[in-house]
Design a protein around this motif. Structure first.
Motif, PDB file in Angstrom:
ATOM      1  N   GLN A 144       0.735  -1.115  -0.499  1.00  0.00           N
ATOM      2  CA  GLN A 144      -0.043   0.021   0.231  1.00  0.00           C
ATOM      3  C   GLN A 144       0.880   1.132   0.028  1.00  0.00           C
ATOM      4  O   GLN A 144       0.718   2.285  -0.695  1.00  0.00           O
ATOM      5  CB  GLN A 144      -0.855   0.044   1.334  1.00  0.00           C
ATOM      6  N   LYS A 145       1.919   0.753   0.528  1.00  0.00           N
ATOM      7  CA  LYS A 145       2.267   2.871   0.864  1.00  0.00           C
ATOM      8  C   LYS A 145       3.560   2.096  -0.182  1.00  0.00           C
ATOM      9  O   LYS A 145       3.610   3.722  -1.014  1.00  0.00           O
ATOM     10  CB  LYS A 145       3.623   2.044   2.078  1.00  0.00           C
ATOM     11  N   GLN A 146       4.066   1.369  -0.908  1.00  0.00           N
ATOM     12  CA  GLN A 146       4.712   1.715  -2.353  1.00  0.00           C
ATOM     13  C   GLN A 146       3.404   2.076  -3.320  1.00  0.00           C
ATOM     14  O   GLN A 146       4.268   3.126  -3.958  1.00  0.00           O
ATOM     15  CB  GLN A 146       5.185   0.274  -2.622  1.00  0.00           C
ATOM     16  N   LYS A 147       2.777   1.283  -3.034  1.00  0.00           N
ATOM     17  CA  LYS A 147       1.346   2.175  -4.201  1.00  0.00           C
ATOM     18  C   LYS A 147       1.172   3.545  -4.233  1.00  0.00           C
ATOM     19  O   LYS A 147       0.953   4.643  -4.747  1.00  0.00           O
ATOM     20  CB  LYS A 147      -0.225   1.924  -4.049  1.00  0.00           C
ATOM     21  N   GLU A 148       1.271   4.528  -2.732  1.00  0.00           N
ATOM     22  CA  GLU A 148       0.868   6.066  -2.065  1.00  0.00           C
ATOM     23  C   GLU A 148       1.467   6.396  -3.032  1.00  0.00           C
ATOM     24  O   GLU A 148       1.345   7.553  -3.336  1.00  0.00           O
ATOM     25  CB  GLU A 148       0.793   5.792  -0.950  1.00  0.00           C
ATOM     26  N   VAL A 149       3.165   5.784  -2.759  1.00  0.00           N
ATOM     27  CA  VAL A 149       4.651   6.350  -3.843  1.00  0.00           C
ATOM     28  C   VAL A 149       4.821   6.619  -4.846  1.00  0.00           C
ATOM     29  O   VAL A 149       4.121   7.795  -5.098  1.00  0.00           O
ATOM     30  CB  VAL A 149       5.797   5.802  -2.982  1.00  0.00           C
ATOM     31  N   LYS A 150       4.066   5.722  -5.787  1.00  0.00           N
ATOM     32  CA  LYS A 150       3.931   6.307  -6.561  1.00  0.00           C
ATOM     33  C   LYS A 150       3.106   7.138  -7.276  1.00  0.00           C
ATOM     34  O   LYS A 150       3.221   7.178  -8.247  1.00  0.00           O
ATOM     35  CB  LYS A 150       4.239   5.125  -7.221  1.00  0.00           C
ATOM     36  N   GLU A 151       2.095   6.837  -6.881  1.00  0.00           N
ATOM     37  CA  GLU A 151       0.757   7.796  -7.329  1.00  0.00           C
ATOM     38  C   GLU A 151       1.468   9.099  -6.997  1.00  0.00           C
ATOM     39  O   GLU A 151       0.877  10.150  -8.129  1.00  0.00           O
ATOM     40  CB  GLU A 151      -0.555   7.026  -6.659  1.00  0.00           C
ATOM     41  N   LEU A 152       1.641   9.215  -5.612  1.00  0.00           N
ATOM     42  CA  LEU A 152       2.514  10.306  -5.728  1.00  0.00           C
ATOM     43  C   LEU A 152       3.402  11.327  -6.722  1.00  0.00           C
ATOM     44  O   LEU A 152       2.703  12.188  -7.022  1.00  0.00           O
ATOM     45  CB  LEU A 152       2.839  10.430  -3.881  1.00  0.00           C
ATOM     46  N   LEU A 153       3.795  10.668  -6.824  1.00  0.00           N
ATOM     47  CA  LEU A 153       5.523  10.739  -8.117  1.00  0.00           C
ATOM     48  C   LEU A 153       4.892  11.077  -8.879  1.00  0.00           C
ATOM     49  O   LEU A 153       5.728  12.073  -9.494  1.00  0.00           O
ATOM     50  CB  LEU A 153       6.042  10.019  -7.501  1.00  0.00           C
ATOM     51  N   GLU A 154       3.618  10.354  -9.129  1.00  0.00           N
ATOM     52  CA  GLU A 154       3.312   9.580 -10.984  1.00  0.00           C
ATOM     53  C   GLU A 154       2.281  11.917 -11.323  1.00  0.00           C
ATOM     54  O   GLU A 154       2.387  12.201 -11.860  1.00  0.00           O
ATOM     55  CB  GLU A 154       2.364   9.039 -10.782  1.00  0.00           C
ATOM     56  N   SER A 155       1.825  12.099 -10.339  1.00  0.00           N
ATOM     57  CA  SER A 155       0.735  13.447  -9.665  1.00  0.00           C
ATOM     58  C   SER A 155       1.406  14.361  -9.984  1.00  0.00           C
ATOM     59  O   SER A 155       1.131  15.552 -10.488  1.00  0.00           O
ATOM     60  CB  SER A 155       0.306  13.577  -8.107  1.00  0.00           C
ATOM     61  N   GLY A 156       3.351  14.206  -9.836  1.00  0.00           N
ATOM     62  CA  GLY A 156       4.077  15.753  -9.963  1.00  0.00           C
ATOM     63  C   GLY A 156       4.013  16.707  -8.552  1.00  0.00           C
ATOM     64  O   GLY A 156       4.449  18.054  -8.741  1.00  0.00           O
ATOM     65  N   TYR A 157       3.118  16.952  -7.802  1.00  0.00           N
ATOM     66  CA  TYR A 157       2.547  17.566  -6.826  1.00  0.00           C
ATOM     67  C   TYR A 157       3.361  16.721  -5.240  1.00  0.00           C
ATOM     68  O   TYR A 157       1.855  15.205  -5.118  1.00  0.00           O
ATOM     69  CB  TYR A 157       1.032  17.733  -6.760  1.00  0.00           C
ATOM     70  N   TYR A 158       3.974  17.002  -4.351  1.00  0.00           N
ATOM     71  CA  TYR A 158       4.816  15.690  -3.457  1.00  0.00           C
ATOM     72  C   TYR A 158       5.924  17.634  -2.845  1.00  0.00           C
ATOM     73  O   TYR A 158       6.500  18.020  -3.767  1.00  0.00           O
ATOM     74  CB  TYR A 158       5.321  14.915  -4.269  1.00  0.00           C
ATOM     75  N   THR A 159       6.888  16.532  -2.073  1.00  0.00           N
ATOM     76  CA  THR A 159       7.181  17.733  -0.797  1.00  0.00           C
ATOM     77  C   THR A 159       8.093  16.960  -0.319  1.00  0.00           C
ATOM     78  O   THR A 159       7.461  15.574  -0.094  1.00  0.00           O
ATOM     79  CB  THR A 159       6.603  18.285   0.151  1.00  0.00           C
TER      80      THR A 159
ATOM     81  N   GLY B 266      16.047  12.498   2.500  1.00  0.00           N
ATOM     82  CA  GLY B 266      15.076  13.494   3.349  1.00  0.00           C
ATOM     83  C   GLY B 266      14.103  12.077   3.225  1.00  0.00           C
ATOM     84  O   GLY B 266      14.318  10.328   3.065  1.00  0.00           O
ATOM     85  N   ASN B 267      12.816  12.483   3.247  1.00  0.00           N
ATOM     86  CA  ASN B 267      11.181  11.697   3.305  1.00  0.00           C
ATOM     87  C   ASN B 267      10.572  12.058   2.803  1.00  0.00           C
ATOM     88  O   ASN B 267      10.342  13.523   2.600  1.00  0.00           O
ATOM     89  CB  ASN B 267      11.248  10.984   4.349  1.00  0.00           C
ATOM     90  N   LEU B 268      10.196  11.757   1.149  1.00  0.00           N
ATOM     91  CA  LEU B 268       8.530  11.871   0.705  1.00  0.00           C
ATOM     92  C   LEU B 268       7.453  11.712   2.047  1.00  0.00           C
ATOM     93  O   LEU B 268       7.396  11.606   2.947  1.00  0.00           O
ATOM     94  CB  LEU B 268       8.161  10.809   0.167  1.00  0.00           C
ATOM     95  N   GLU B 269       6.684  13.628   1.653  1.00  0.00           N
ATOM     96  CA  GLU B 269       5.909  13.483   2.849  1.00  0.00           C
ATOM     97  C   GLU B 269       4.701  13.194   2.157  1.00  0.00           C
ATOM     98  O   GLU B 269       3.928  13.093   0.811  1.00  0.00           O
ATOM     99  CB  GLU B 269       5.631  15.520   2.769  1.00  0.00           C
ATOM    100  N   LEU B 270       3.573  11.811   2.929  1.00  0.00           N
ATOM    101  CA  LEU B 270       2.647  11.303   2.992  1.00  0.00           C
ATOM    102  C   LEU B 270       1.653  11.371   3.355  1.00  0.00           C
ATOM    103  O   LEU B 270       1.382  11.774   4.161  1.00  0.00           O
ATOM    104  CB  LEU B 270       2.871   9.327   2.753  1.00  0.00           C
TER     105      LEU B 270
END
Length: 162
Positions: free
Chosen positions: A33-48, A158-162
């Motif tokens: 589930q976390k892997q899926k969230e990370v990939k979706e967030l990166l593909e959206s182009g809006y992340y910190t 660092g870490n991606l903010e989920l």
């Protein structure tokens, strides 16, 4: 009494045998589930990416105590990162370094077999041109490599903010 102890022992063994695989399965499901969230967030182009550590080219690693981030906003980047290292050609007063909000060019994102994202882009400011290489792993941890033209390169963790 002996029979009651034997019965209790058997029930305990059965419960352990049933609960253990269920817990392991839920850990695997959480990881996926976390892997899926990370990939979706990166593909959206809006992340910190929240940066915790700076690794200058010629120096010791620096654990950052203040809040530093790299924000992606579609075709723009907001870089609020410190700089430690040697500068070859900078404006009088030191300039802004890695603190800017600009449009980016040549953005490219790829994923490898393990789900690690490799994001590359370039940014030009009034004082320098920067090439960013960002690796985001499927657990959300990230490495940011910055290659300026007029300064030594620097790496951040660092870490991606989920």
């Amino acid at each position: 009494m002996k029979r009651l102890k034997s019965m209790f022992f058997l029930v305990s063994i059965l419960l352990i045998g049933v609960v253990q695989p269920t817990m392991a399965q839920s850990k695997q499901e959480k990881k996926e589930q976390k892997q899926k969230e990370v990939k979706e967030l990166l593909e959206s182009g809006y992340y910190t990416i929240e940066v915790e550590r700076a690794l200058p080219l010629n120096g010791t690693p620096v654990n950052l105590t203040s809040s530093y981030t790299l924000e992606m906003r579609g075709d723009s980047v907001i870089s609020h990162l410190p700089y430690f290292g040697r500068a070859y050609n900078i404006p009088y007063g030191g300039g802004d370094g890695l603190r800017f909000a600009k449009s980016l060019t040549d953005k490219n994102i790829t994923f490898d077999d393990k789900g690690t994202a490799d994001i590359r882009f370039e940014v030009r400011t009034d004082e320098d041109k920067f090439t960013y290489t960002v690796k985001v792993f499927n657990d959300g941890s990230a490495t940011i490599f910055v290659q300026p033209v007029n300064r030594q390169s620097i790496t951040f963790q660092g870490n991606l903010e989920l």
